[in-house]
Motif scaffolding. Sequence first.
Motif, PDB file in Angstrom:
ATOM      1  N   GLN A  63       1.221  -1.356  -0.127  1.00  0.00           N
ATOM      2  CA  GLN A  63       0.456  -0.401   0.097  1.00  0.00           C
ATOM      3  C   GLN A  63       0.875   1.597  -0.262  1.00  0.00           C
ATOM      4  O   GLN A  63       0.375   2.211   0.153  1.00  0.00           O
ATOM      5  N   GLY A  64       1.701   1.182   0.548  1.00  0.00           N
ATOM      6  CA  GLY A  64       3.423   2.283   0.060  1.00  0.00           C
ATOM      7  C   GLY A  64       3.373   2.655   1.463  1.00  0.00           C
ATOM      8  O   GLY A  64       2.080   3.186   2.314  1.00  0.00           O
ATOM      9  N   THR A  65       4.627   3.079   1.983  1.00  0.00           N
ATOM     10  CA  THR A  65       4.990   3.845   3.110  1.00  0.00           C
ATOM     11  C   THR A  65       5.776   5.159   2.518  1.00  0.00           C
ATOM     12  O   THR A  65       6.291   5.106   2.100  1.00  0.00           O
ATOM     13  N   GLN A  66       5.796   6.121   3.502  1.00  0.00           N
ATOM     14  CA  GLN A  66       5.448   7.411   3.309  1.00  0.00           C
ATOM     15  C   GLN A  66       6.645   8.016   4.075  1.00  0.00           C
ATOM     16  O   GLN A  66       7.302   7.227   4.765  1.00  0.00           O
ATOM     17  N   VAL A  67       8.487   7.720   3.273  1.00  0.00           N
ATOM     18  CA  VAL A  67       8.675   8.710   3.966  1.00  0.00           C
ATOM     19  C   VAL A  67       9.273   9.586   4.047  1.00  0.00           C
ATOM     20  O   VAL A  67       9.576  10.232   2.331  1.00  0.00           O
ATOM     21  N   THR A  68       9.560  10.880   4.280  1.00  0.00           N
ATOM     22  CA  THR A  68       9.881  12.611   4.461  1.00  0.00           C
ATOM     23  C   THR A  68      10.808  12.731   5.620  1.00  0.00           C
ATOM     24  O   THR A  68      11.278  12.319   6.522  1.00  0.00           O
ATOM     25  N   VAL A  69      12.506  13.561   3.990  1.00  0.00           N
ATOM     26  CA  VAL A  69      13.583  13.508   4.665  1.00  0.00           C
ATOM     27  C   VAL A  69      13.311  15.085   4.737  1.00  0.00           C
ATOM     28  O   VAL A  69      13.574  16.044   3.696  1.00  0.00           O
ATOM     29  N   SER A  70      14.201  15.802   5.981  1.00  0.00           N
ATOM     30  CA  SER A  70      13.900  17.145   5.783  1.00  0.00           C
ATOM     31  C   SER A  70      15.510  17.573   5.736  1.00  0.00           C
ATOM     32  O   SER A  70      16.120  17.170   6.622  1.00  0.00           O
ATOM     33  N   SER A  71      15.532  18.517   4.939  1.00  0.00           N
ATOM     34  CA  SER A  71      16.633  19.410   4.570  1.00  0.00           C
ATOM     35  C   SER A  71      16.853  20.309   6.442  1.00  0.00           C
ATOM     36  O   SER A  71      16.362  21.424   6.359  1.00  0.00           O
TER      37      SER A  71
END
Length: 123
Positions: A115-123
Motif C-alpha cells: 500500500q506504500g509507506t511515506q518517507v519524508t527527509v527534512s533538509s
Amino acid sequence: QVQLVESGGGLVQAGGSLRLSCAASGNIIRIVTMGWYRQAPGKQRELVATILNSGSTNYADSVKGRFTISRDNAKNTVYLQMNSLKAEDTAVYYCNARALSGPPGWRTELDYWGQGTQVTVSS
C-alpha cells in the motif's frame, strides 16, 4: 492471492537513517523477486532496489552506496536499510513482489504491490 504489508516509514532529518520492512503473506508457492520502488509528488514511480531469491541485488544509481536491500526467504520479508538520507529521497515507498501463487492447476506468477509507506527527509 498475495498480500504485502510495509512498515518503517516516517520523518527523518537529512543524513539520518530509516529501515523499511515488507512482509508477504497468502497462498505463496514461491517468491521470485522482491523489491522497493518509490514515487515522489509529480513524478513517475521508479525502481529503488530489487533482490532475487539467490540474493543478487540491483540498485538505482541514485541510492548506490547508501541503501541496502536484504531478504529473509524463510519469512518472505524484504528490508531496505536507508542511510545518509537526502531530501530528494522523500517519496512514497512501495514494496513489490513477483510471486507464484494459487491452487494446483491454477498457479500464476504475478506482480503484487504494497500500500506504500511515506518517507519524508527534512533538509
